[in-house]
Design a protein around this motif. Structure first.
Motif, PDB file in Angstrom:
ATOM      1  N   ARG A  70      44.061  42.540  30.152  1.00  0.00           N
ATOM      2  CA  ARG A  70      43.541  41.296  29.568  1.00  0.00           C
ATOM      3  C   ARG A  70      42.532  40.617  30.501  1.00  0.00           C
ATOM      4  N   THR A 114      45.858  37.919  39.034  1.00  0.00           N
ATOM      5  CA  THR A 114      47.314  37.914  39.008  1.00  0.00           C
ATOM      6  C   THR A 114      47.785  37.462  40.378  1.00  0.00           C
ATOM      7  N   ALA A 150      42.531  40.405  34.026  1.00  0.00           N
ATOM      8  CA  ALA A 150      42.923  39.929  35.359  1.00  0.00           C
ATOM      9  C   ALA A 150      42.754  41.076  36.345  1.00  0.00           C
ATOM     10  N   GLU A 204      42.135  32.878  35.122  1.00  0.00           N
ATOM     11  CA  GLU A 204      42.499  33.922  34.178  1.00  0.00           C
ATOM     12  C   GLU A 204      42.084  35.315  34.630  1.00  0.00           C
ATOM     13  N   ASP A 205      41.262  35.422  35.689  1.00  0.00           N
ATOM     14  CA  ASP A 205      40.825  36.745  36.118  1.00  0.00           C
ATOM     15  C   ASP A 205      41.675  37.301  37.255  1.00  0.00           C
ATOM     16  N   HIS A 246      33.344  35.589  36.376  1.00  0.00           N
ATOM     17  CA  HIS A 246      34.518  36.265  36.928  1.00  0.00           C
ATOM     18  C   HIS A 246      34.165  37.198  38.093  1.00  0.00           C
TER      19      HIS A 246
END
Length: 538
Positions: free
Chosen positions: A253, A310, A255, A307-308, A415
């Protein structure tokens, strides 16, 4: 009782996405096949490489005989008054022993640099009490070979028989093994040739320097053995399958970055070791996971990674983490190795090759073979800083370091990430590390930091082979002193600059923006760069 390894996926959404993938990996018997060293797990193209790179899964057993051998040598050396251990090694050959020794609280002097000042500091220690461990699979690693030559000359100059003070770790049948025999070096430890450098923590490359320095290497193997039992199970609860599934689900997604921090585990420097493992294993074919090692859970880029990314904490109960891993060091080594190898299967890449690492080495060698007759002309000079920019991304009107940094950030795609690369002395120029959190705060961009040339054997693979959305800030500096490399046509400072320029040219060839700030006065220049970076956010 041995502490158990574990992975806790804190973020409910990530947990929901990872659960079915972990169950699928268990159903496909990935864990037991990996333990059995099945080379087909990553597809036919990867099979030739993976078939000779899987012995790390049983090192907790096969490395056992090394323990007594290492401790016996340590006792011999101590009886001779030799108790200072200097390690010459790059990549996994230095990162794992450094983590082991720092965690154990024992002293190991690590040379993974070509900075003449830092090498001179190591030479300034008491050579009468010093043993040099030279770790290289082939012996041809230019940094490590340079250290060996410099120390051999220094030992001799101080009336010390160099051969008695040099211990070698290498692969069987390597040119280095033959050279060591010819030179009569004190001891040669042969590592398992079927283990790649970044998976070598529990081989002779990790155990010899750490054991000679006084770390409990037997206990390290005990912890790994306990973890191996859990990691070989085909269960959706297997921590390695859960960690790999979390990485795979997050990457699917968008990340693509893994932000790492420690939250009181007692393990020191684990993020630097994991950074190499993950970046070099997954960063290829235009994909991969970029590790971002940060200073604390509160550091920018961790608490609100975006959001990019973990977020991963080392130790349970990490605030703001999406997942945490915990356990003793030996177990964590094996957990992350298993998870990274399985993540390679999930991402569809071969986790055991490093196709883009050699490019920077070739470029540096070319510069050493044909050095420029005159130094490169900077785009402009601002105080104690010469500003050099690749390509045409730097505006013609730029006149300050802050202008150049703003332009570098503006050149990033959405990102993207910033990579700070300091070809400096990581002891005397340690203040350079502040640039990472400051840049992360003022730009809002995921920011990594690496000491050059160390990172070339680590995240350097990802920079060229992974997602092509990075921008690169190189720091080089004038050297007040230099060191000759015996029987070589270059000095350490010439080699250091060639490595920076060589990697920079390769990155520019990938159409990535590269900004090199050359500090004509290191102390004044560093202070000026930090101030300029702070101005970017104003």
């Amino acid at each position: 009782m041995t502490e158990q390894i574990s992975v806790e996926i804190v973020h409910s959404g990530l947990n929901a996405e990872a659960e079915p993938l972990a169950a699928q990996l268990a159903e496909e018997q990935v864990a037991s096949k990996l333990t059995a060293q099945d080379p087909t797990l990553w597809g036919p193209e990867a099979e030739p490489e993976s078939s000779i790179r899987l012995s790390w899964t049983t090192l907790h057993e096969t490395s056992r005989p090394l323990v007594a051998e290492i401790l016996a040598l340590r006792a011999e050396l101590h009886a001779e008054g030799v108790d200072r251990v200097v390690l010459a090694g790059m990549g996994g050959s230095s990162l794992a022993p450094e983590v082991i020794c720092e965690t154990a609280g024992v002293r190991l002097v690590v040379l993974d640099t070509t900075d003449p000042g830092q090498v001179a500091d190591a030479l300034a220690g008491d050579l009468t009490r010093t043993v040099l461990v030279v770790s290289s699979k082939s012996g041809g690693t230019v940094e490590t070979d340079s250290h060996r030559r410099i120390f051999a000359k220094a030992f001799a100059a101080n009336g010390i028989e160099a051969a008695r003070r040099i211990v070698v770790v290498t692969d069987p049948g390597s040119p280095f093994q033959q050279l060591s025999a010819d030179e009569g070096y004190r001891k040669v430890f042969l590592a398992d040739p079927h283990v790649g450098g970044r998976y070598s923590a529990l081989t002779a490359f990790g155990l010899v320097p750490a054991g000679l320095a006084g770390a409990d290497i037997g206990g390290l193997l005990d912890d790994a053995a306990a973890a191996a039992t859990v990691l070989s199970q085909d269960s959706a609860d297997n921590p390695a399958l859960r960690l790999a599934a979390a990485f795979g689900a997050a990457h699917a997604r968008g990340a693509e970055k893994v932000v790492l921090t420690d939250t009181g585990s007692g393990i020191k420097g684990f993020g630097d070791w994991a950074e190499q493992l993950v970046a070099e294993s997954t960063g290829k074919n235009g994909t991969g996971l970029l590790p971002v090692a940060v200073e604390s859970p509160d550091a920018a880029g961790f608490a609100d990674a975006g959001e990019d990314a973990t977020t991963v904490g080392i130790a349970p109960g990490t605030p703001n983490a999406q997942l945490t891993t915990s356990g003793p060091l030996g177990g964590l080594f094996l957990l992350w190795e298993y998870a990274t190898a399985v993540a390679g299967r999930v991402l569809g890449i071969n986790p055991f090759d490093q196709p883009d690492v050699e490019a920077a080495k070739k470029a540096a060698r070319a510069l050493l073979d044909a050095p420029a007759s005159a130094p490169a002309t900077p785009s402009f000079v601002d105080g104690a800083v010469e500003v050099h920019a690749s390509g045409d991304w730097l505006p013609a009107e730029a006149a300050t370091v802050a202008d150049a940094v703003r332009a570098l950030v503006a050149a990033l795609p959405q990102h993207g990430y910033l990579s700070v690369q300091a070809y400096l002395d990581r002891l005397d120029d340690a203040s350079a590390v502040v640039l990472r959190p400051v840049l992360a705060v003022v730009t809002g961009v995921q920011t990594t930091f690496g000491w050059g040339p160390r990172f070339l054997h680590s995240t350097g693979q990802y920079h060229k082979g992974g997602h092509q959305n990075g921008a690169f800030l190189q720091l080089t500096g004038a050297n007040e002193q230099d060191l000759e490399v015996p029987d070589r046509p270059y000095t350490l400072s010439v080699l250091q600059l060639a490595q920076a320029l060589g990697d920079g040219s390769v990155l520019a060839g990938h159409d990535r923006p590269v900004l090199r700030l050359h500090l004509t006065d290191r102390a004044a220049g560093l202070a000026q760069v930090v101030k300029a970076v702070q101005e970017v956010g104003e």
